[in-house]
Structures are given as structure tokens and as C-alpha cells.
Design a protein around this motif. Structure first.
Motif, PDB file in Angstrom:
ATOM      1  N   ARG A   6      47.364   6.708  48.557  1.00 30.20           N
ATOM      2  CA  ARG A   6      46.939   8.100  48.394  1.00 30.20           C
ATOM      3  C   ARG A   6      46.436   8.696  49.715  1.00 30.20           C
ATOM      4  NH1 ARG A   6      44.334   6.452  43.248  1.00 30.20           N
ATOM      5  NH2 ARG A   6      45.740   7.072  41.556  1.00 30.20           N
ATOM      6  N   GLU A   7      45.888   7.843  50.562  1.00 28.25           N
ATOM      7  CA  GLU A   7      45.381   8.293  51.859  1.00 28.25           C
ATOM      8  C   GLU A   7      46.483   8.387  52.909  1.00 28.25           C
ATOM      9  OE1 GLU A   7      42.311   5.558  52.866  1.00 28.25           O
ATOM     10  OE2 GLU A   7      41.003   6.149  51.194  1.00 28.25           O
ATOM     11  N   GLY A   8      47.728   8.042  52.509  1.00 29.80           N
ATOM     12  CA  GLY A   8      48.851   8.149  53.431  1.00 29.80           C
ATOM     13  C   GLY A   8      49.168   6.894  54.202  1.00 29.80           C
ATOM     14  N   VAL A   9      48.516   5.780  53.860  1.00 33.99           N
ATOM     15  CA  VAL A   9      48.812   4.498  54.510  1.00 33.99           C
ATOM     16  C   VAL A   9      50.093   3.930  53.906  1.00 33.99           C
ATOM     17  CG1 VAL A   9      47.978   2.154  54.955  1.00 33.99           C
ATOM     18  CG2 VAL A   9      46.361   4.078  54.928  1.00 33.99           C
ATOM     19  N   SER A  10      50.929   3.335  54.738  1.00 31.45           N
ATOM     20  CA  SER A  10      52.131   2.634  54.263  1.00 31.45           C
ATOM     21  C   SER A  10      51.739   1.200  53.915  1.00 31.45           C
ATOM     22  CB  SER A  10      53.218   2.641  55.337  1.00 31.45           C
ATOM     23  OG  SER A  10      53.563   3.967  55.684  1.00 31.45           O
ATOM     24  N   VAL A  11      52.085   0.760  52.715  1.00 28.45           N
ATOM     25  CA  VAL A  11      51.628  -0.543  52.219  1.00 28.45           C
ATOM     26  C   VAL A  11      52.825  -1.404  51.826  1.00 28.45           C
ATOM     27  CG1 VAL A  11      50.140  -1.725  50.565  1.00 28.45           C
ATOM     28  CG2 VAL A  11      49.568   0.606  51.298  1.00 28.45           C
ATOM     29  N   ILE A  12      52.789  -2.667  52.252  1.00 31.71           N
ATOM     30  CA  ILE A  12      53.769  -3.660  51.823  1.00 31.71           C
ATOM     31  C   ILE A  12      53.019  -4.721  51.033  1.00 31.71           C
ATOM     32  CG2 ILE A  12      55.413  -5.435  52.545  1.00 31.71           C
ATOM     33  CD1 ILE A  12      55.927  -3.790  55.072  1.00 31.71           C
ATOM     34  N   VAL A  23      59.619   1.958  55.318  1.00 21.77           N
ATOM     35  CA  VAL A  23      58.504   2.294  54.436  1.00 21.77           C
ATOM     36  C   VAL A  23      58.005   3.678  54.820  1.00 21.77           C
ATOM     37  CG1 VAL A  23      56.319   1.534  53.436  1.00 21.77           C
ATOM     38  CG2 VAL A  23      57.856  -0.158  54.454  1.00 21.77           C
ATOM     39  N   ALA A  24      57.879   4.552  53.827  1.00 25.09           N
ATOM     40  CA  ALA A  24      57.441   5.919  54.078  1.00 25.09           C
ATOM     41  C   ALA A  24      55.916   6.000  54.120  1.00 25.09           C
ATOM     42  CB  ALA A  24      57.979   6.846  52.997  1.00 25.09           C
ATOM     43  N   ARG A  25      55.433   7.100  54.600  1.00 22.98           N
ATOM     44  CA  ARG A  25      53.989   7.373  54.587  1.00 22.98           C
ATOM     45  C   ARG A  25      53.523   7.455  53.125  1.00 22.98           C
ATOM     46  NH1 ARG A  25      49.748   9.727  57.554  1.00 22.98           N
ATOM     47  NH2 ARG A  25      48.503  11.219  56.347  1.00 22.98           N
ATOM     48  N   GLY A  26      52.487   6.707  52.791  1.00 24.38           N
ATOM     49  CA  GLY A  26      51.956   6.718  51.436  1.00 24.38           C
ATOM     50  C   GLY A  26      52.791   5.961  50.429  1.00 24.38           C
ATOM     51  N   GLU A  27      53.714   5.135  50.889  1.00 23.94           N
ATOM     52  CA  GLU A  27      54.558   4.360  49.978  1.00 23.94           C
ATOM     53  C   GLU A  27      54.042   2.938  49.841  1.00 23.94           C
ATOM     54  OE1 GLU A  27      59.225   3.124  49.182  1.00 23.94           O
ATOM     55  OE2 GLU A  27      58.627   3.690  51.203  1.00 23.94           O
ATOM     56  N   ILE A  28      54.189   2.377  48.648  1.00 23.92           N
ATOM     57  CA  ILE A  28      53.912   0.955  48.413  1.00 23.92           C
ATOM     58  C   ILE A  28      55.255   0.272  48.173  1.00 23.92           C
ATOM     59  CG2 ILE A  28      52.690  -0.755  47.024  1.00 23.92           C
ATOM     60  CD1 ILE A  28      50.831   1.538  46.101  1.00 23.92           C
ATOM     61  N   LEU A  29      55.653  -0.568  49.114  1.00 23.63           N
ATOM     62  CA  LEU A  29      56.896  -1.324  48.989  1.00 23.63           C
ATOM     63  C   LEU A  29      56.556  -2.742  48.570  1.00 23.63           C
ATOM     64  CD1 LEU A  29      60.028  -1.505  49.496  1.00 23.63           C
ATOM     65  CD2 LEU A  29      59.427  -2.459  51.744  1.00 23.63           C
ATOM     66  N   GLY A  30      57.029  -3.143  47.383  1.00 24.97           N
ATOM     67  CA  GLY A  30      56.833  -4.512  46.942  1.00 24.97           C
ATOM     68  C   GLY A  30      57.963  -5.391  47.439  1.00 24.97           C
ATOM     69  N   ILE A  31      57.629  -6.624  47.803  1.00 23.54           N
ATOM     70  CA  ILE A  31      58.655  -7.589  48.208  1.00 23.54           C
ATOM     71  C   ILE A  31      58.580  -8.771  47.257  1.00 23.54           C
ATOM     72  CG2 ILE A  31      59.548  -9.077  50.022  1.00 23.54           C
ATOM     73  CD1 ILE A  31      58.462  -7.215  52.089  1.00 23.54           C
ATOM     74  N   ALA A  32      59.691  -9.005  46.533  1.00 20.37           N
ATOM     75  CA  ALA A  32      59.769 -10.078  45.550  1.00 20.37           C
ATOM     76  C   ALA A  32      60.797 -11.106  45.989  1.00 20.37           C
ATOM     77  CB  ALA A  32      60.131  -9.510  44.178  1.00 20.37           C
ATOM     78  N   GLY A  33      60.758 -12.255  45.344  1.00 23.61           N
ATOM     79  CA  GLY A  33      61.702 -13.331  45.659  1.00 23.61           C
ATOM     80  C   GLY A  33      61.100 -14.667  45.304  1.00 23.61           C
ATOM     81  N   LEU A  34      61.932 -15.672  45.187  1.00 21.35           N
ATOM     82  CA  LEU A  34      61.453 -17.005  44.884  1.00 21.35           C
ATOM     83  C   LEU A  34      60.810 -17.626  46.114  1.00 21.35           C
ATOM     84  CD1 LEU A  34      64.558 -18.276  42.873  1.00 21.35           C
ATOM     85  CD2 LEU A  34      62.479 -17.179  41.992  1.00 21.35           C
ATOM     86  N   VAL A  35      60.002 -18.659  45.887  1.00 20.51           N
ATOM     87  CA  VAL A  35      59.417 -19.383  47.009  1.00 20.51           C
ATOM     88  C   VAL A  35      60.530 -19.920  47.901  1.00 20.51           C
ATOM     89  CG1 VAL A  35      58.107 -21.437  47.664  1.00 20.51           C
ATOM     90  CG2 VAL A  35      57.306 -19.997  45.798  1.00 20.51           C
ATOM     91  N   GLY A  36      60.388 -19.719  49.203  1.00 26.04           N
ATOM     92  CA  GLY A  36      61.426 -20.140  50.135  1.00 26.04           C
ATOM     93  C   GLY A  36      62.398 -19.041  50.485  1.00 26.04           C
ATOM     94  N   ALA A  37      62.211 -17.837  49.908  1.00 19.57           N
ATOM     95  CA  ALA A  37      63.119 -16.724  50.188  1.00 19.57           C
ATOM     96  C   ALA A  37      62.900 -16.127  51.567  1.00 19.57           C
ATOM     97  CB  ALA A  37      62.970 -15.639  49.121  1.00 19.57           C
TER      98      ALA A  37
END
Length: 497
Positions: A447-453, A281-295
Motif C-alpha cells: 500500500r505504501e508503494g514498496v515492491s514485494v517478493i 515487479v511493479a510499484r506496490g505489487e506483491i509477487l509470490g514465488i512458488a515451487g518445490l524444494v530445489g526449484a
């Protein structure tokens, strides 16, 4: 049509409720017919739960009249409502963790033989109830340790064993994935065919269009609109809920910086829930994690922050191995987790907002090891103001709406100025207005440079707030998609590999 067929299963006329001098329900009229699903929608605080609690006998109305199959209906307790044929599935899980699944399904009404509990019959009936929802779990297993999704399905199975004529489902799919939701909808269709009336409360508006026959919208304790069918644009429903026109749901997403902050290398769960996970995950990036329940999404998040053990692999921050062995290690390195269950894992509900802020920020609140009420409240007031929490620092957390509770969980961790924020189901069970506020917070962090998952079972949400989408299936990473190539089809193809 016979008189019996034309008579609503349940009728409410001019139902009002006051707590002290404050009236929270203002003359509600509502009809539920046999064999129909009525969606009851509105923001948190609109009055949906109060109406549901009155129908289910949890609280008494201040005035007005209810009729059940044409006769006066005034349940003084949940037991009276259940005996009449009304069952309610609460959003908050009410299972007893130290009892088995079968015992939870029949608690208070155990089948008996010769004066003692007939466990064989109870477990056979429990097994049948679980199978109806496609839940392949032994009824003898303890509830403790089951996933939130499975616990939700058990709550649903519990209500179905009541053979109720009217079911109130409060956010029944909030913890469910796609497969579980489909099974639930199939069961609802069967119940409709059997003449069961259903009040369906949900913030997932797209599923309302799939399952509802009518839509009733509440706002500020009043019924403001009723749609005679579910073929209504989502935007129209949302505007009725919030009382204003919505120009957008998701804010513009900023581009991440080139610098990598967090790296996960060949990480495998010590509990066997995922294996060989690699991403960054980069600085200022929002990484979404998807998947079915139990993934394995939640288990991955818990491992990254040191809650759950790992069998191998590394977590690196700025290229340095900081693999946390416990949550304290992650927190000290600037990695925080907003957990999926805010009530059980994110807050101490009977304690004040100020105390909840203090628990996560002792190094900032305590002076020489002492915490004063004045200093704790002043510290919390800053977070309340910054994140728009509708509450005061002296209020207990359990007095807040779901959306405001979630804001408190997020705000108390952001007060530490973290470098990486992991949000697991950040908008589960909260209304559309509060969702919008939380999306603004997430994007503001980037926007503040926090890496978000961001981990979410809501695919629209993952797609709406993410720079990239990482998809998991059966404990493995099945692909990472850039924003431009991520859509419903591409994500679900990877999620079902």
C-alpha cells in the motif's frame, strides 16, 4: 483389549512448570497411545515446547507426574529419555556442519568394532536411514553446505535410527516441499503400524488433518481443547488456538501501480541452481514465488541481492542496471532480503534487539562513527512499537518467540525505507497469530508503494498475499499467473513440469 493395549504409552497428569515465580505450564494432562499421532497445537508461547522438553528430559517439571508404559517416568536428561525410547526432532537444526551425514546420525553412539568406530557399518546404516526418506545423498558428505530441507530430513533420519517408541516431531515439514512432506508422511504411517506413538507439532493446519489421529490445543500454558479426531474445520482449530473468532486470515490485497520498479533479465546462477530467469515487479505489487524444494527460489533471491554469484543476466531498478555483486550493493540501491533462516542468517541471537537493529542501520544510528546504547535502543524502540514486537530493545534476540524474532528481522530492514523487499519463507515455523501480523506488514508495504517478493513453500500463503504468482521448476521459470488464474492446481501443474 488387554491391559497392556489399554495402557497409554505416555501419560502426563497435572504437569506444571515454573521459571522463578512465573508458572508457564498449568496442570497439563496428556495421553499418547502406541501407534497414534497426536497433534499438539497452539500459538508460539502456548507451552508446546515446554511440554516437549519435559517429556524429552531437557527440563524438569515443577510438579505433576509422568508415566511411561505404566511405570513412573522422570528423565533427568535427554539421554535418559532416549534410553527409555523417546526421541525428539527439534525445529531448530542441531546438526554439526563439520561432520559427515553418517557421523551426525550416530554422534555419541557410533558403532564400534574392536574398540574403534566401525565406519563401514555406520555408513551402511546411515545409507539405509536416508533411503527410507528418499534422500539420495552420500552418507560420507559433510552436512555443511546442504540445503535447509535436506538438513531437516537428516534430523528426521537421525531420530529414526534411535528405534524410538515415541517420537516428538517439532515443525518437521517447516523446511520441506511437497515431495519431501509426502515421503515423511509415508514414514510416519509405517511407524504407526509398528506401534510408535508420535507427538506432532506444526503450524500447517491442513497437514494436521492429513496426519493426526487426535488434536490437542494449548493456549497460554494450559490445555484448552481436545478433538478426538482430525476431522475438524481449520477455522475451529485456529479459534481454539487464539481464543477468539477469526473473520479472515489474509488481508485485502491492493492493486499495483503501472510503474515497473524491479526487472530481472535472463539471470542465471553462477552456482548452477537456476538459469534464464525473466520477470518484473511493479510499484506496490506483491509477487509470490512458488515451487518445490530445489526449484531454485531461494538461490534466485540470494542472487538478486548479491549474496550468490550470477553467470549472466541483469538486475535493473527503474530501468538502470544495478546488478549487485555483494549485498551492500543491493542495500544501497534499496533492495533488502529477509532470509529463510532467521536464526542463522537474519539475527545475531546472543545480541540485543537494539544491536540487531543497529547492525542493519549504522548510517542512521552511528554519529561520527560512534554508536551509543541510548541511541541504539531509541532507534529500535521505534521499530518495536511500529511492528508490534513483544519484547524490549535491551532483550537478546534469542529470548523472543519465533514470530517476534521474524518481526525484528523484517523491522530492522524496513527501517531503511527500502524500495524492494524480498521475503524468503516469511512465516516459517511461526504461529497463526504472528502470521496474520506479518501478512498485514506485507500488504502494508504494498500500500505504501514498496515492491514485494514473497517466496514460500506454503502454497496457501503464496496464493493469499500475491497479486501474481511466479512458479519455478528445476531451476527454470515455468510460468507467471495472475491472481485470478492462480490456484492450487494451476500452480502445482507448473511446479511439476
Amino acid at each position: 483389549m488387554t491391559a497392556e493395549e489399554s495402557t497409554p504409552l505416555l501419560s502426563l497428569r497435572n504437569v506444571r512448570k515454573s521459571f522463578g515465580p512465573i508458572e508457564v505450564l498449568h496442570g497439563i494432562d496428556l495421553d499418547i497411545k502406541a501407534g497414534e499421532v497426536v497433534a499438539l497445537l497452539g500459538e508460539n508461547g502456548a507451552g508446546k515446547s515446554t511440554v516437549s522438553n519435559i517429556i524429552s528430559g531437557t527440563i524438569l517439571p515443577s510438579s505433576g507426574e509422568m508415566k511411561w508404559q505404566g511405570a513412573v517416568f522422570a528423565p533427568a536428561s535427554p539421554r535418559e529419555a532416549i534410553d527409555a525410547g523417546v526421541g525428539m526432532i527439534h525445529q531448530e537444526l542441531l546438526l554439526l556442519p563439520h561432520l559427515s551425514i553418517a557421523e551426525n546420525l550416530f554422534v555419541g553412539r557410533y558403532p564400534k568394532k574392536a574398540g574403534v568406530v566401525d565406519r563401514k557399518t555406520m555408513e551402511q546404516r546411515a545409507h539405509a536411514g536416508l533411503q527410507r526418506l528418499g534422500l539420495d545423498i552420500s552418507p560420507r558428505r559433510l552436512v555443511q553446505g546442504l540445503s535447509t530441507a535436506n538438513q531437516q530430513l537428516i534430523e528426521i533420519a537421525k531420530a529414526l535410527t534411535l528405534n524410538a517408541r515415541l517420537l516428538i516431531l517439532d515443525e518437521p515439514t517447516a523446511a520441506l516441499g511437497g515431495d519431501e512432506t509426502i515421503k515423511l508422511f509415508e514414514q510416519i504411517e509405517r511407524l504407526k503400524q509398528d506401534g510408535v506413538g508420535i507427538i506432532y507439532i506444526s503450524h500447517r493446519l491442513e497437514e494436521i488433518k492429513q496426519i493426526a489421529d487426535r488434536i490437542v490445543v494449548m493456549r497460554d500454558g494450559s490445555k484448552v481443547q481436545e478433538f478426538e479426531n482430525a476431522d475438524v474445520p481449520v477455522r475451529t482449530i485456529v479459534e481454539a488456538m487464539v481464543g477468539r473468532s477469526l473473520e479472515r486470515m489474509f488481508p485485502p490485497i491492493p492493486s499495483p501501480q503501472d510503474r515497473t520498479v524491479l526487472e530481472v533479465r535472463d539471470l542465471s546462477s553462477g552456482l548452477g541452481s537456476f538459469t534464464g530467469i525473466n520477470f518484473d515487479v511493479a510499484r506496490g505489487e506483491i509477487l509470490g514465488i512458488a515451487g518445490l524444494v530445489g526449484a531454485g527460489r531461494t538461490e534466485l533471491a540470494r542472487a538478486i541481492v548479491g549474496v550468490d554469484p550470477v553467470s549472466k543476466g541483469q538486475v535493473l531498478l527503474d530501468g538502470k542496471d544495478i546488478s549487485p555483486r555483494k549485498p551492500r550493493d543491493a542495500i544501497r540501491n534499496g533492495i533488502v532480503l529477509v532470509p529463510e533462516d532467521r536464526k542463522q542468517q537474519g539475527l545475531v541471537l546472543p545480541h540485543s534487539i537494539a544491536e540487531n537493529f543497529a547492525y542493519a542501520n549504522m548510517n542512521q544510528v552511528a554519529r561520527k562513527g560512534w554508536v551509543t546504547r541510548k541511541r541504539a535502543r531509541a532507534f529500535a524502540d521505534g521499530g518495536i512499537l511500529k511492528f508490534g514486537v513483544k519484547g524490549q530493545s535491551h532483550q537478546n534476540a534469542d529470548e523472543l518467540s519465533g514470530g517476534n524474532q521474524q518481526k525484528v528481522v523484517i523491522a530492522k530492514w524496513l527501517a531503511r525505507n527500502p524500495r524492494v523487499v524480498v521475503l524468503d519463507e516469511p512465516t516459517r515455523g511461526i504461529d497463526v497469530g504472528a502470521r496474520s501480523s506479518i501478512y498485514d506488514i506485507i500488504v502494508g508495504l504494498a500500500r505504501e508503494g514498496v515492491s514485494v517478493i514473497v517466496i514460500s513453500s506454503d502454497l496457501e500463503e503464496v496464493l493469499g498475499v500475491s497479486n501474481r504468482v511466479m512458479v519455478m521448476a528445476q531451476g527454470k521459470l515455468s510460468g507467471i499467473l495472475n491472481r485470478g488464474e492462480a490456484n492450487d492446481v494451476s500452480v502445482m501443474e507448473l511446479a511439476t513440469m
